[in-house]
Design a protein around this motif. Structure first.
Motif, short mmCIF file in Angstrom:
data_model
loop_
_atom_site.label_atom_id
_atom_site.label_comp_id
_atom_site.label_asym_id
_atom_site.label_seq_id
_atom_site.Cartn_x
_atom_site.Cartn_y
_atom_site.Cartn_z
N ALA A 158 0.85 -1.20 0.00
CA ALA A 158 0.00 0.00 0.00
C ALA A 158 0.88 1.25 0.00
N ALA A 159 0.40 2.31 -0.61
CA ALA A 159 1.16 3.55 -0.75
C ALA A 159 1.62 4.09 0.60
N GLY A 160 0.74 4.12 1.58
CA GLY A 160 1.09 4.62 2.90
C GLY A 160 2.16 3.78 3.58
N GLU A 161 2.06 2.47 3.40
CA GLU A 161 3.06 1.56 3.96
C GLU A 161 4.41 1.76 3.28
N LEU A 162 4.38 1.99 1.96
CA LEU A 162 5.63 2.27 1.24
C LEU A 162 6.31 3.51 1.82
N ALA A 163 5.53 4.56 2.04
CA ALA A 163 6.08 5.80 2.60
C ALA A 163 6.72 5.52 3.96
N ARG A 164 6.04 4.73 4.78
CA ARG A 164 6.57 4.41 6.10
C ARG A 164 7.85 3.59 6.00
N LEU A 165 7.85 2.57 5.15
CA LEU A 165 9.01 1.70 5.00
C LEU A 165 10.24 2.44 4.47
N VAL A 166 10.01 3.37 3.57
CA VAL A 166 11.11 4.11 2.96
C VAL A 166 11.49 5.32 3.81
N GLY A 167 10.57 5.77 4.67
CA GLY A 167 10.86 6.87 5.57
C GLY A 167 10.71 8.25 4.94
N VAL A 168 9.66 8.39 4.12
CA VAL A 168 9.38 9.69 3.51
C VAL A 168 7.92 10.05 3.75
N PRO A 169 7.58 11.34 3.70
CA PRO A 169 6.17 11.72 3.84
C PRO A 169 5.32 11.12 2.71
N GLN A 170 4.04 10.93 3.00
CA GLN A 170 3.16 10.30 2.00
C GLN A 170 3.06 11.11 0.71
N ASN A 171 3.05 12.44 0.81
CA ASN A 171 2.95 13.23 -0.42
C ASN A 171 4.23 13.11 -1.26
N THR A 172 5.37 12.97 -0.60
CA THR A 172 6.62 12.77 -1.31
C THR A 172 6.61 11.41 -2.00
N MET A 173 6.15 10.38 -1.30
CA MET A 173 6.06 9.04 -1.89
C MET A 173 5.12 9.06 -3.08
N SER A 174 4.03 9.79 -2.97
CA SER A 174 3.08 9.89 -4.07
C SER A 174 3.75 10.45 -5.32
N ALA A 175 4.57 11.46 -5.15
CA ALA A 175 5.28 12.05 -6.30
C ALA A 175 6.26 11.04 -6.90
N HIS A 176 6.97 10.32 -6.05
CA HIS A 176 7.91 9.31 -6.55
C HIS A 176 7.18 8.18 -7.28
N LEU A 177 6.07 7.73 -6.72
CA LEU A 177 5.30 6.66 -7.36
C LEU A 177 4.75 7.12 -8.71
N SER A 178 4.38 8.37 -8.81
CA SER A 178 3.89 8.91 -10.07
C SER A 178 4.98 8.85 -11.15
N ILE A 179 6.19 9.20 -10.78
CA ILE A 179 7.30 9.16 -11.73
C ILE A 179 7.58 7.71 -12.16
N LEU A 180 7.59 6.79 -11.19
CA LEU A 180 7.81 5.39 -11.51
C LEU A 180 6.68 4.83 -12.38
N ALA A 181 5.45 5.24 -12.10
CA ALA A 181 4.30 4.77 -12.89
C ALA A 181 4.35 5.33 -14.31
N ASN A 182 4.71 6.60 -14.44
CA ASN A 182 4.81 7.20 -15.77
C ASN A 182 5.89 6.53 -16.62
N ALA A 183 6.91 6.00 -15.97
CA ALA A 183 7.96 5.27 -16.68
C ALA A 183 7.56 3.82 -16.93
N GLY A 184 6.41 3.41 -16.41
CA GLY A 184 5.91 2.05 -16.62
C GLY A 184 6.51 1.01 -15.70
N LEU A 185 7.20 1.44 -14.66
CA LEU A 185 7.88 0.49 -13.77
C LEU A 185 7.01 -0.01 -12.63
N VAL A 186 5.98 0.74 -12.27
CA VAL A 186 5.05 0.31 -11.21
C VAL A 186 3.63 0.60 -11.67
N ARG A 187 2.71 -0.07 -11.01
CA ARG A 187 1.29 0.19 -11.27
C ARG A 187 0.56 0.12 -9.93
#
Length: 119
Positions: free
Chosen positions: A34-63
């Protein structure tokens, strides 16, 4: 997979938090995280994780797949395979013996459990 798509995928991974996130998602396949769990595991705020996930998704690496109120993220292993194959497709100019060490290092992670345990 073409050069532009490969560059986009590599650029998405060329940042420590995104690389860590992608590796974590690969390790958690096929369940995802889950997105919130990812943020916790990586140690970044949820909005920061959201931005990173968006970049990874746009590159086709995550969904991301919505499950109730959460979005579960998974790595796209097919896209990862395409990027990797693009990088090594012309490996060693067709001299298989030069690529043998690379293939040998990759093989144990990709074998079924019984074959991996035999090594």
């Amino acid at each position: 997979m073409d050069k532009t798509q490969t560059i986009a995928a590599l650029a998405a991974l060329a940042q420590p938090t995104r690389l860590q996130t992608f590796r974590l998602l690969v390790a958690r396949e096929p369940d995802g995280v889950a997105a919130g769990e990812l943020a916790r595991l990586v140690g970044v705020p949820q909005n920061t994780m959201s931005a990173h996930l968006s970049i990874l998704a746009n590159a086709g690496l995550v969904r991301g797949d919505r499950q109730s109120r959460s979005i579960i993220y998974r790595s796209d292993l097919d896209r990862f395979r395409e990027v990797t194959l693009y990088l090594i497709r012309d490996c060693c100019g067709g001299n298989a013996e030069l690529c043998a060490p690379l293939i040998k290092e990759l093989t144990p992670c990709c074998l079924p459990d019984e074959a991996a345990n035999a090594n």
